[in-house]
Design a protein around this motif. Sequence first.
Motif, short mmCIF file in Angstrom:
data_model
loop_
_atom_site.label_atom_id
_atom_site.label_comp_id
_atom_site.label_asym_id
_atom_site.label_seq_id
_atom_site.Cartn_x
_atom_site.Cartn_y
_atom_site.Cartn_z
N ILE A 100 0.84 -1.20 0.00
CA ILE A 100 0.00 0.00 0.00
C ILE A 100 0.87 1.25 0.00
CG2 ILE A 100 -1.66 1.36 1.35
CD1 ILE A 100 -2.84 -1.39 2.28
N ARG A 104 0.95 3.68 -3.28
CA ARG A 104 0.52 5.07 -3.13
C ARG A 104 1.61 6.02 -3.59
NH1 ARG A 104 2.33 9.11 0.59
NH2 ARG A 104 0.76 10.68 0.84
N ASP A 105 2.85 5.75 -3.20
CA ASP A 105 3.94 6.64 -3.58
C ASP A 105 4.20 6.62 -5.08
OD1 ASP A 105 4.13 7.33 -0.95
OD2 ASP A 105 6.00 6.26 -0.56
N VAL A 164 -2.96 6.81 2.79
CA VAL A 164 -3.99 6.56 1.78
C VAL A 164 -4.96 7.75 1.73
CG1 VAL A 164 -5.98 5.11 1.19
CG2 VAL A 164 -3.79 4.06 1.81
N GLY A 167 -3.28 10.52 0.00
CA GLY A 167 -3.19 10.23 -1.42
C GLY A 167 -4.50 10.53 -2.13
#
Length: 181
Positions: A100, A104-105, A164, A167
């Motif tokens: 995750i 996300r990055d 998250v 993001g």
Amino acid sequence: MTWVELRQRIPNALTIARFAAIPIFAWLYLEAGDGPAWGAGIFFAAAAFTDQLDGFLARRWHVESSFGKVADPFADRLMIGTAVVLMLVTGRIPLPAALIILARDVVLILGYKVVAPSGYRLEVTFLGKLATWVLYAALGFVLVTEEGTNWPLVLLWIGVSLAVGAGVQYVVRARSVLRQS
């Protein structure tokens, strides 16, 4: 060099130092072997501190730069990503959390590359900063505790949730800005 010129360079120099610190951190972590990696943990904490310091100085001295606004979060993503990969490979953090964070990055970095030419300016949000602080803290605690210690992993999952959320916040903001263009 005058004090004014030096003040203009210090925040970006701290960001560049964080990039340079990544291979040293990785070496310290791998050298530590099993158990707590205090050297890597202290080095990681110093990187987290420079993240806070460079932003604080840039804002306080009014020397924020386009370079810093992009390079600072990128340096954080690389430092945290390196820690995540190393700790995943050595079994210190769970695979879902690592995936995750890394996904996300990657989405944020590639997404920024796509939207930047349209004039989108990256503005780090409070939630994004909070997520970074919590991830730095959680990963730092995982580094310096015995394997199997649960409380740093609980903090890691809190950081993952915040990351998250941040993001999603960045994606929504970018879509809104692009629709107005």
